[in-house]
Design a protein around this motif. Sequence first.
Motif, PDB file in Angstrom:
ATOM      1  N   PRO A  67      41.628   7.924  19.753  1.00 15.18           N
ATOM      2  CA  PRO A  67      42.740   6.990  19.930  1.00 15.18           C
ATOM      3  C   PRO A  67      43.841   7.774  20.508  1.00 15.18           C
ATOM      4  CG  PRO A  67      41.794   6.579  17.644  1.00 15.18           C
ATOM      5  CD  PRO A  67      41.313   7.923  18.499  1.00 15.18           C
TER       6      PRO A  67
ATOM      7  N   GLY B 130      47.555   1.233  24.936  1.00 16.26           N
ATOM      8  CA  GLY B 130      46.150   1.146  25.287  1.00 16.26           C
ATOM      9  C   GLY B 130      45.794   1.767  26.787  1.00 16.26           C
TER      10      GLY B 130
ATOM     11  N   GLN C  15      41.593   1.409  26.525  1.00 10.69           N
ATOM     12  CA  GLN C  15      41.147   1.884  25.296  1.00 10.69           C
ATOM     13  C   GLN C  15      39.865   0.958  25.185  1.00 10.69           C
ATOM     14  OE1 GLN C  15      44.138   2.377  22.220  1.00 10.69           O
ATOM     15  NE2 GLN C  15      42.787   3.601  20.924  1.00 10.69           N
TER      16      GLN C  15
END
Lengths: 203, 82
Positions: free
Chosen positions: A110, A117, B11
């Motif tokens: 992450p 994101g 992501q």
Amino acid sequence: MPSPDHALVARLRAGDEAAFVELVDCYDVQLRRLARTFVRTNALADDVVQETWLGVLRGLDRFEERSSLKTWIFRILVNRARTRAVREARQVPFSSLASPEDGEGPAVDPTAFAADGTWAQPPTRLDAEPEARLLSRELRGHLGEVVDTLPEQQRTVILLRDVAGLDGPEVAETLGISEGNQRVILHRARTRVRQALTEYVQA
Amino acid sequence: MRLFAEPLVCQEFVELVTDYLEGTLSRRERRRVERHLRGCDGCDAYLEEFRLTVRSLGEMPPEPTDPHVREHLLAAFRELRA
């Protein structure tokens, strides 16, 4: 890399030793790597690989070229390894190998991403040889050692899928797992290999 | 169902790459991925590298065979095929 299958098979059938040496040099180490995920010891893995090569020599006349020669050879290995693992009664069922490293969570760290994101830093380009669309010879030389560092389930799945060339359903069936589970493990394995390669590029 | 799917972020994209390449995403998810790829150079590069990695695994360069193993196998070859 081996010659195109058809020509190589013809040479092998004609008893051409150089063709056999070429084949052994291409796949022996990879076969050992896979065998090791099915049986407990290196000695057993060596036996399985030897039985595989003998199976190749004996079965060559029956090979119908419906899959690649490589995939056919790896299938022989899988069959021998499973027979052997059952006989030795030492095989741990694949689905019970709960390695914490195979865990849940995202495959990609992450910290590669910002809070929204998006990429914190855009991915490093792996250095590709343009005409073949392959990694450079130097990077490809690291693939084996990178695969060796994967957790066992990931190593098994990526060897069967991407190295040996079996398809998803066949891998799932071989390992007694669902196709979805097979894909999750494959994804983690590929993600790790790509990540490890970028570390070589940056080093 | 909403008319427009939420845009995908990077992501999320990296966790869908294998499903995308395997063709197991729903049409709706696939369209989200493709829309994201059109606007994101980073993910486009990531996908390309991922493909390159997979392809290269299928064409790993030969690694040296143990000379004893090789001799042993050659003997078997001579016996069975020559």
